[in-house]
Design an enzyme around this catalytic site. Structure first.
Site, PDB file in Angstrom:
ATOM      1  N   LYS A   5       0.850  -1.197   0.000  1.00 44.30           N
ATOM      2  CA  LYS A   5       0.000   0.000   0.000  1.00 44.30           C
ATOM      3  C   LYS A   5       0.880   1.240   0.000  1.00 44.30           C
ATOM      4  O   LYS A   5       1.918   1.276   0.679  1.00 44.30           O
ATOM      5  CB  LYS A   5      -0.904  -0.034   1.232  1.00 44.30           C
ATOM      6  CG  LYS A   5      -1.963   1.061   1.289  1.00 44.30           C
ATOM      7  CD  LYS A   5      -2.868   0.853   2.503  1.00 44.30           C
ATOM      8  CE  LYS A   5      -3.933   1.916   2.627  1.00 44.30           C
ATOM      9  NZ  LYS A   5      -4.821   1.684   3.790  1.00 44.30           N
TER      10      LYS A   5
ATOM     11  N   SER B 104      -9.635   1.697   2.954  1.00 42.10           N
ATOM     12  CA  SER B 104      -8.797   2.485   2.065  1.00 42.10           C
ATOM     13  C   SER B 104      -7.752   1.648   1.327  1.00 42.10           C
ATOM     14  O   SER B 104      -7.098   2.151   0.414  1.00 42.10           O
ATOM     15  CB  SER B 104      -8.060   3.578   2.862  1.00 42.10           C
ATOM     16  OG  SER B 104      -7.206   2.973   3.831  1.00 42.10           O
TER      17      SER B 104
ATOM     18  N   SER C  58      -9.777  -0.768   7.198  1.00 38.15           N
ATOM     19  CA  SER C  58      -9.257  -0.556   5.843  1.00 38.15           C
ATOM     20  C   SER C  58      -8.513  -1.736   5.234  1.00 38.15           C
ATOM     21  O   SER C  58      -8.143  -1.687   4.059  1.00 38.15           O
ATOM     22  CB  SER C  58      -8.343   0.678   5.823  1.00 38.15           C
ATOM     23  OG  SER C  58      -9.116   1.833   5.962  1.00 38.15           O
TER      24      SER C  58
END
Length: 485
Positions: A79, A154, A178
């Site tokens: 990420k 996210s 997330s």
């Protein structure tokens, strides 16, 4: 053979037996990226040359007969809010669009030490603020199961990359769900470990008392494997726990007989999509058939979790994001300014997106003189009540289960203009972050042709029982559906 479809533990066996090479595996994944990335848009940065160079290095080690780590040569996505030395780290924000860190996040460094092959940095909601990956400053990521729907957020890029075969493993970060929520919406496995189990050093902070790095994988075995290598004390993170890390692979036992499983009534009621609730009820029935004892339990203060979270998280975010001012990091306004204050104002106005600004304003207000005790202080008291609810439940139960997300993946744009509706997407996952406990999301069926996620929550540092229940469910449920891209 389409190697990108296999799991890390299957691929490790093939590498070890020299049935495939790390370069072949790397090329298979990048070929897949070439086929589908235009549709999915999971990555902000791709690192194909670096990946092939690393794969060749792994092949040399195999040829030389050196001992091979179970993660060696496995294509892995990270990420884009975890620092990677010499490689762009943007947090999907204009304000960090050109930021290249001078160090690597501890969790990522530990994976590099195991010779993973980095495929790239994945898209996300800006500074991890969102539930759909629509808040990226660059582009929207799409769900591999239905390109008209969101992948969740996210960590939507990390989840979509694994679901679409654009990576074998990935890392996400979880502040209010997330990792678990996008894993549920994309039909993969996502694990949020106990707060402090995985170092946050090098993770760009959103809400420091809630953030936690964790794995996103195709199955529970890969999840345990990845957790083995990222967990552990780090002296550079003051919140890192000094605990002995077990071998999580040993927790993969196909047995739940006699385990006591609680089902919080507050997470099965209003707001949960009917088909999602039915899938969870079927999962409960399967676990009962396998010998687990399932029973309803009430955690009465969960009704206040969302309100408390949206005071605490923005308050911490407003403090953490104060460092992005055009002086020390990334973007600075190109406009002519009269003084440094105007430079600050213009840089932050131009650099941050609307969701980040909304949370900074909420958090700054909650922390301001005269309101601190009324908002932040009260929210922290509610957080303590929620922790007490979980502690009381775990006196009676080994784990708790619920839906991961109240609905399956929703359409792109459906909730974007309505922040309150968007915030409700994390209603089942937020209590876990407030309590600091571990939880996993695994696929447990489908509704409207889209995956449904089952959330299994455990006691602090009892990742092993969660993995045992998840592994048993996975083995006996037999979910094998894949997105048709």
């Amino acid at each position: 053979m389409e190697l990108y479809k296999l799991t890390a533990h299957e691929l490790h066996k093939m590498l070890k037996e020299r049935k495939i090479s790390a370069v072949e595996l790397c090329r298979s994944v990048f070929s897949r990226i070439g086929q589908v990335e235009d549709k999915i848009r999971a990555y902000i940065t791709l690192t194909e040359e670096r990946a092939l160079a690393k794969a060749r290095e792994v092949d040399e080690k195999i040829k030389a007969g050196k001992q091979l780590s179970p993660l060696a040569g496995i294509p892995t996505a990270i990420k884009d809010n975890m620092c990677t030395k010499g490689l762009l780290t943007t947090c999907a924000s204009k304000i960090l669009q050109n930021y290249i860190p001078i160090y690597t996040a501890r969790a990522v460094e530990r994976l590099f030490a195991q010779d993973i092959v980095l495929t790239g940095k994945t898209n996300m909601d800006e500074f991890a603020m969102g539930s759909s990956t629509e808040n990226s400053a660059f582009f929207v990521t799409r769900n591999p199961w239905n390109l008209e729907t969101v992948p969740g957020g996210s960590s939507g890029g990390s989840a979509a990359a694994v679901a679409a075969g654009e990576a074998i493993l990935s890392l996400g970060s979880d502040t209010g769900g997330s990792i678990r929520q996008p894993a549920a919406l994309c039909g993969v496995v996502g694990f949020k470990p106990t707060y402090g189990l995985v170092s946050r050093y090098g993770l760009v902070a959103f809400a420091s008392s809630l953030d936690q790095i964790g794995p996103i994988t195709k199955d529970v075995t890969d999840c345990a494997l990845l957790l083995n290598y990222i967990a552990g004390h780090d002296p550079l993170d003051s919140t890192s726990l000094r605990v002995k890390i077990p071998d999580y692979m040993k927790a993969l036992v196909n047995e739940v007989k006699g385990l006591k499983i609680g089902v919080p009534v507050e997470l099965m009621g209003e707001g949960i999509q009917t088909e999602v609730r039915e899938a969870i009820e079927n999962a409960i029935k399967l676990l009962e058939d396998l010998g687990a004892l399932c029973q309803e339990v009430s955690l009465p203060h969960l009704d206040y979790a969302l309100s408390a979270y949206y005071i605490i998280a923005p308050a911490e975010a407003s403090s953490n994001l104060a460092r992005f001012d055009g002086v020390r990091y990334g973007y600075r306004t190109p406009q002519k300014v009269e003084d440094i204050m105007e430079m600050y104002f213009r840089t932050r106005a131009e650099g941050f997106g609307s969701e980040v600004k909304r949370r900074i304003m909420l958090g700054t207000y909650a922390l301001s003189a005269g309101y601190y005790e009324a908002y932040y202080g009260q929210a922290q008291k509610v957080r303590t009540l929620i922790v007490n609810d979980f502690n009381k439940a775990f006196e009676k139960f080994d784990v708790l289960i619920s839906p991961t997300s109240p609905t399956v993946a929703f359409k792109i744009g459906e909730k974007y203009e309505d922040p309150l509706r968007m915030y409700m997407s994390d209603i089942c996952t937020i209590p876990v972050n407030l309590a600091g406990i571990p939880a996993i999301s695994i696929p447990c069926g489908q509704a409207d042709g889209l995956p449904v996620g089952l959330q299994i929550m455990g006691k602090p540092l009892d990742e092993e029982t969660i993995l045992r229940v998840a592994y048993t469910f996975e083995r006996n449920f037999g979910y094998e559906e894949k997105p048709n891209l």
